[in-house]
Design a protein around this motif. Sequence first.
Motif, short mmCIF file in Angstrom:
data_model
loop_
_atom_site.label_atom_id
_atom_site.label_comp_id
_atom_site.label_asym_id
_atom_site.label_seq_id
_atom_site.Cartn_x
_atom_site.Cartn_y
_atom_site.Cartn_z
N ALA A 102 0.84 -1.21 0.00
CA ALA A 102 0.00 0.00 0.00
C ALA A 102 0.87 1.25 0.00
CB ALA A 102 -0.93 0.00 1.21
N ARG A 105 2.35 1.62 -3.48
CA ARG A 105 1.34 2.11 -4.43
C ARG A 105 1.09 3.59 -4.27
NH1 ARG A 105 -3.85 0.42 -4.38
NH2 ARG A 105 -4.09 1.49 -6.32
N GLU A 159 -5.00 -3.98 -6.06
CA GLU A 159 -5.34 -2.62 -5.63
C GLU A 159 -6.36 -2.64 -4.50
OE1 GLU A 159 -6.47 -0.50 -9.16
OE2 GLU A 159 -4.46 -0.67 -10.02
N ARG A 160 -7.36 -3.46 -4.60
CA ARG A 160 -8.36 -3.56 -3.54
C ARG A 160 -7.73 -4.07 -2.25
NH1 ARG A 160 -13.39 -6.30 -6.84
NH2 ARG A 160 -13.87 -4.45 -8.11
N ASP A 163 -5.54 -1.26 -0.83
CA ASP A 163 -6.33 -0.10 -0.40
C ASP A 163 -7.14 -0.39 0.86
OD1 ASP A 163 -5.39 1.45 -2.46
OD2 ASP A 163 -7.17 1.23 -3.72
N GLN A 164 -7.59 -1.62 0.99
CA GLN A 164 -8.41 -2.00 2.14
C GLN A 164 -7.92 -3.32 2.71
OE1 GLN A 164 -12.30 -2.24 0.44
NE2 GLN A 164 -12.49 -0.04 0.16
#
Length: 196
Positions: A102, A105, A159-160, A163-164
């Motif tokens: 994360a 990114r 990405e998901r 991000d979470q």
Amino acid sequence: MPRWESRAEDRLREAALELFLEHGYDNVTVTEITERAGLTRRSFSRYFTDKRDVLFAGSEQLPVVLARSVRNADDTLSSFGALLTALVEVAGGLAGQAPLAAQRRAVVRASPELQERGRTKFAAVTDAVADALRDRGTAASEATLLAEVGVAIFRTAFERWTDQPDPIGLPARIREAVAELAAGLGAADFATRPRP
């Protein structure tokens, strides 16, 4: 300084990420990274070619590992089934890396130069997967299409996941992305021809 510094590579990576997040990628030098890590520029050069490499080091293994997993997937699986099995298998090896991923990114998103490097890295993944699918007997154009879809699924799930971050994990995020794609394709009417 001793010839071997404990955890030197990790210290350099941590220092670089901290500095990139604090000041922005473009505003950080290799000298600042080595000073923050308490190491020398020579130590930096032992592990990384440049400051971009701090963010992407190790990513050259993804095409190799993913292609190998595709090639080694059960022969009874369809081409897409082999690809999905490989994606989930490789994703399982990335467990525990969500917080670091994360941060990387976030740095990459803020830099057009790094975004381009990321696209180049994923193009290499796509090519390697397409080659592996062709090795399994998949027609060339189908192999390319499936590889591009597979990489899109992986990127979406990754990405998901970053991000979470949650206990669900990257393999489950891949399955989730596949289910969404399948539901979307199931809703499409391929029998009706588009009007000119």
